[in-house]
Design a protein around this motif. Structure first.
Motif, PDB file in Angstrom:
ATOM      1  N   ALA A  31       0.821  -1.219   0.000  1.00 38.50           N
ATOM      2  CA  ALA A  31       0.000   0.000   0.000  1.00 38.50           C
ATOM      3  C   ALA A  31       0.852   1.265   0.000  1.00 38.50           C
ATOM      4  CB  ALA A  31      -0.932   0.003   1.205  1.00 38.50           C
ATOM      5  N   ILE A  32       1.844   1.317   0.868  1.00 33.70           N
ATOM      6  CA  ILE A  32       2.633   2.552   0.983  1.00 33.70           C
ATOM      7  C   ILE A  32       3.486   2.760  -0.262  1.00 33.70           C
ATOM      8  CG2 ILE A  32       4.402   3.744   2.348  1.00 33.70           C
ATOM      9  CD1 ILE A  32       3.137   2.352   4.828  1.00 33.70           C
ATOM     10  N   TYR A  33       4.001   1.680  -0.851  1.00 32.93           N
ATOM     11  CA  TYR A  33       4.770   1.820  -2.088  1.00 32.93           C
ATOM     12  C   TYR A  33       3.934   2.436  -3.203  1.00 32.93           C
ATOM     13  CZ  TYR A  33       8.656  -0.812  -0.157  1.00 32.93           C
ATOM     14  OH  TYR A  33       9.718  -1.219   0.605  1.00 32.93           O
ATOM     15  N   LYS A  37       3.146   6.996  -6.606  1.00 29.78           N
ATOM     16  CA  LYS A  37       2.472   7.473  -7.810  1.00 29.78           C
ATOM     17  C   LYS A  37       1.120   8.112  -7.565  1.00 29.78           C
ATOM     18  CE  LYS A  37       4.821   4.175 -10.694  1.00 29.78           C
ATOM     19  NZ  LYS A  37       4.770   2.997 -11.489  1.00 29.78           N
ATOM     20  N   LYS A  38       0.517   7.820  -6.408  1.00 27.59           N
ATOM     21  CA  LYS A  38      -0.790   8.416  -6.131  1.00 27.59           C
ATOM     22  C   LYS A  38      -0.844   8.883  -4.682  1.00 27.59           C
ATOM     23  CE  LYS A  38      -3.222   4.289  -4.682  1.00 27.59           C
ATOM     24  NZ  LYS A  38      -4.495   3.653  -4.582  1.00 27.59           N
ATOM     25  N   THR A  39      -1.652   9.884  -4.462  1.00 28.02           N
ATOM     26  CA  THR A  39      -1.792  10.428  -3.111  1.00 28.02           C
ATOM     27  C   THR A  39      -2.733   9.547  -2.303  1.00 28.02           C
ATOM     28  OG1 THR A  39      -1.518  12.648  -4.008  1.00 28.02           O
ATOM     29  CG2 THR A  39      -2.446  12.485  -1.799  1.00 28.02           C
ATOM     30  N   PRO A  40      -2.305   9.165  -1.111  1.00 24.11           N
ATOM     31  CA  PRO A  40      -3.170   8.336  -0.275  1.00 24.11           C
ATOM     32  C   PRO A  40      -4.365   9.126   0.251  1.00 24.11           C
ATOM     33  CG  PRO A  40      -1.195   8.958   0.921  1.00 24.11           C
ATOM     34  CD  PRO A  40      -1.022   9.449  -0.483  1.00 24.11           C
ATOM     35  N   GLY A  41      -5.384   8.419   0.663  1.00 24.04           N
ATOM     36  CA  GLY A  41      -6.558   9.062   1.242  1.00 24.04           C
ATOM     37  C   GLY A  41      -6.242   9.657   2.604  1.00 24.04           C
ATOM     38  N   ALA A  42      -7.069  10.588   3.006  1.00 21.65           N
ATOM     39  CA  ALA A  42      -6.878  11.275   4.289  1.00 21.65           C
ATOM     40  C   ALA A  42      -6.866  10.291   5.457  1.00 21.65           C
ATOM     41  CB  ALA A  42      -7.960  12.323   4.490  1.00 21.65           C
TER      42      ALA A  42
END
Length: 109
Positions: A31-33, A37-42
């Protein structure tokens, strides 16, 4: 520095891999990797911020704190201590720093 890079730096400070971190936080092992490329959810940012005891603004790059070196080191290296032991260690470090500052001030005269 990106959100991913900040999290990587914090994880490195605790000597844990991003895979281990993700699993500790009940996320998929990669998930963290994926945050390269994409911003994680809040919600994910909050969980990581809480784990490292930093602000979400710091992880998102809205807050730079280069007191960060010492503070991040302290937080990363005391995460397994009780609050009481953290407080004691912090007091001892502050006393040491004050004594060291006085010593160095005396040498400069």
């Amino acid at each position: 520095m990106t959100t991913f890079e900040r999290i990587k730096k914090l994880a490195d400070g605790q000597k844990i891999s991003l895979k281990e971190l993700a699993l500790k936080l009940d996320m998929g092992e990669n998930a963290i990797y994926s945050w390269k490329k994409k911003t994680p959810g809040a919600d994910k940012i909050k969980v990581v911020a809480d784990y490292f005891d930093v602000s979400t603004d710091y992880l998102l790059g809205r807050e730079e704190k280069e007191e960060e070196g010492f503070v991040t080191f302290f937080r990363a290296n005391t995460s397994d201590l009780s609050d009481e032991k953290k407080q004691l260690l912090e007091e001892e470090l502050m006393a040491f720093m004050e004594a060291r500052r006085k010593f160095l001030d005396g040498k400069g005269k």
